[in-house]
Design a protein around this motif. Structure first.
Motif, mmCIF file in Angstrom:
data_model
loop_
_atom_site.group_PDB
_atom_site.id
_atom_site.type_symbol
_atom_site.label_atom_id
_atom_site.label_comp_id
_atom_site.label_asym_id
_atom_site.label_seq_id
_atom_site.Cartn_x
_atom_site.Cartn_y
_atom_site.Cartn_z
ATOM 1 N N VAL A 89 -2.366 13.632 -6.499
ATOM 2 C CA VAL A 89 -2.128 12.765 -5.348
ATOM 3 C C VAL A 89 -2.937 11.493 -5.575
ATOM 4 O O VAL A 89 -4.135 11.574 -5.843
ATOM 5 C CB VAL A 89 -2.571 13.430 -4.018
ATOM 6 N N THR A 90 -2.297 10.347 -5.478
ATOM 7 C CA THR A 90 -3.009 9.074 -5.586
ATOM 8 C C THR A 90 -2.636 8.200 -4.408
ATOM 9 O O THR A 90 -1.490 8.233 -3.930
ATOM 10 C CB THR A 90 -2.690 8.336 -6.906
ATOM 11 N N VAL A 91 -3.601 7.440 -3.914
ATOM 12 C CA VAL A 91 -3.350 6.521 -2.805
ATOM 13 C C VAL A 91 -3.791 5.114 -3.206
ATOM 14 O O VAL A 91 -4.674 4.933 -4.047
ATOM 15 C CB VAL A 91 -4.080 6.953 -1.514
ATOM 16 N N LYS A 92 -3.134 4.120 -2.609
ATOM 17 C CA LYS A 92 -3.552 2.740 -2.838
ATOM 18 C C LYS A 92 -3.363 1.924 -1.572
ATOM 19 O O LYS A 92 -2.617 2.254 -0.697
ATOM 20 C CB LYS A 92 -2.787 2.110 -3.992
ATOM 21 N N HIS B 84 0.859 -1.186 0.000
ATOM 22 C CA HIS B 84 0.000 0.000 0.000
ATOM 23 C C HIS B 84 0.893 1.234 0.000
ATOM 24 O O HIS B 84 2.041 1.189 0.446
ATOM 25 C CB HIS B 84 -0.896 0.025 1.238
ATOM 26 N N GLY B 85 0.361 2.343 -0.505
ATOM 27 C CA GLY B 85 1.167 3.548 -0.519
ATOM 28 C C GLY B 85 0.502 4.702 -1.220
ATOM 29 O O GLY B 85 -0.726 4.756 -1.352
ATOM 30 N N PHE B 86 1.330 5.633 -1.705
ATOM 31 C CA PHE B 86 0.812 6.833 -2.340
ATOM 32 C C PHE B 86 1.849 7.458 -3.256
ATOM 33 O O PHE B 86 3.037 7.161 -3.176
ATOM 34 C CB PHE B 86 0.366 7.855 -1.291
ATOM 35 N N PHE B 87 1.347 8.332 -4.132
ATOM 36 C CA PHE B 87 2.176 9.173 -4.989
ATOM 37 C C PHE B 87 1.710 10.607 -4.782
ATOM 38 O O PHE B 87 0.500 10.875 -4.816
ATOM 39 C CB PHE B 87 2.028 8.780 -6.463
ATOM 40 N N VAL B 88 2.647 11.515 -4.548
ATOM 41 C CA VAL B 88 2.321 12.928 -4.339
ATOM 42 C C VAL B 88 3.170 13.770 -5.280
ATOM 43 O O VAL B 88 4.387 13.600 -5.350
ATOM 44 C CB VAL B 88 2.605 13.360 -2.882
ATOM 45 N N SER B 89 2.505 14.676 -5.998
ATOM 46 C CA SER B 89 3.204 15.649 -6.830
ATOM 47 C C SER B 89 2.392 16.934 -6.823
ATOM 48 O O SER B 89 1.287 16.968 -6.286
ATOM 49 C CB SER B 89 3.361 15.134 -8.265
ATOM 50 N N LYS B 90 2.904 17.964 -7.454
ATOM 51 C CA LYS B 90 2.146 19.205 -7.555
ATOM 52 C C LYS B 90 0.878 18.981 -8.374
ATOM 53 O O LYS B 90 -0.165 19.530 -8.079
ATOM 54 C CB LYS B 90 3.010 20.307 -8.175
ATOM 55 N N ALA B 91 0.964 18.098 -9.389
ATOM 56 C CA ALA B 91 -0.157 17.867 -10.292
ATOM 57 C C ALA B 91 -1.238 16.942 -9.710
ATOM 58 O O ALA B 91 -2.411 17.110 -10.010
ATOM 59 C CB ALA B 91 0.342 17.266 -11.609
#
Length: 144
Positions: free
Chosen positions: A141-144, A132-139
């Motif tokens: 945010v996604t979580v899983k 499980h985790g996430f991706f964060v950027s200025k454009a």
């Protein structure tokens, strides 16, 4: 050595140079075991809290916990525990992100306990040992 051969050799050396710096990055912990780091842009900041928390902060499930906040274009916080999926908080209220702490350089990774993060020019990707985790950027945010 001809000027052309020298130029090609120098180009090859400089092309390799960034790869020499990519890799695992160690970031020191505070006296209570917390680790803080930012993306080089200064727009994303993370705090790792060890199991048991600190004298001023206790994670909901006892920890460990990884919490990352993004400042722009809207302030959000993502919290990741050791086992389950990440939680996205779209309006966290408190906005204390991104003080002057260590930078997780682009191309580098960080790991502590069940968490690992990878910094790139596209954003920050973090996960726990259960995938499980996430991706964060200025454009985005996604979580899983």
């Amino acid at each position: 050595m001809s000027a052309r051969t020298f130029s090609v050799a120098m180009l090859a050396a400089f092309a390799w140079l960034p790869l020499a710096h990519a890799g695992s990055q160690t970031i020191p912990a505070s006296a209570e075991g917390q680790i803080e780091f930012n993306a080089p842009s200064g727009n994303i900041g993370c705090i790792y809290t060890p199991k048991g928390g600190t004298s001023t902060y206790q994670p909901q499930d006892g920890g460990p916990e990884l919490s990352c906040s993004r400042v722009e274009p809207s302030y959000v916080t993502v919290i990741l525990g050791p086992k389950g999926p990440a939680t996205l908080i779209k309006n966290p209220g408190e906005q204390g992100c991104c003080s002057d702490v260590a930078k997780l350089a682009y191309g580098n990774s960080w790991k502590k306990g069940p968490f690992s993060c990878q910094s790139s020019t596209k954003g920050l990707t973090c996960s726990n040992s259960n995938g499980h985790g996430f991706f964060v950027s200025k454009a985005k945010v996604t979580v899983k």
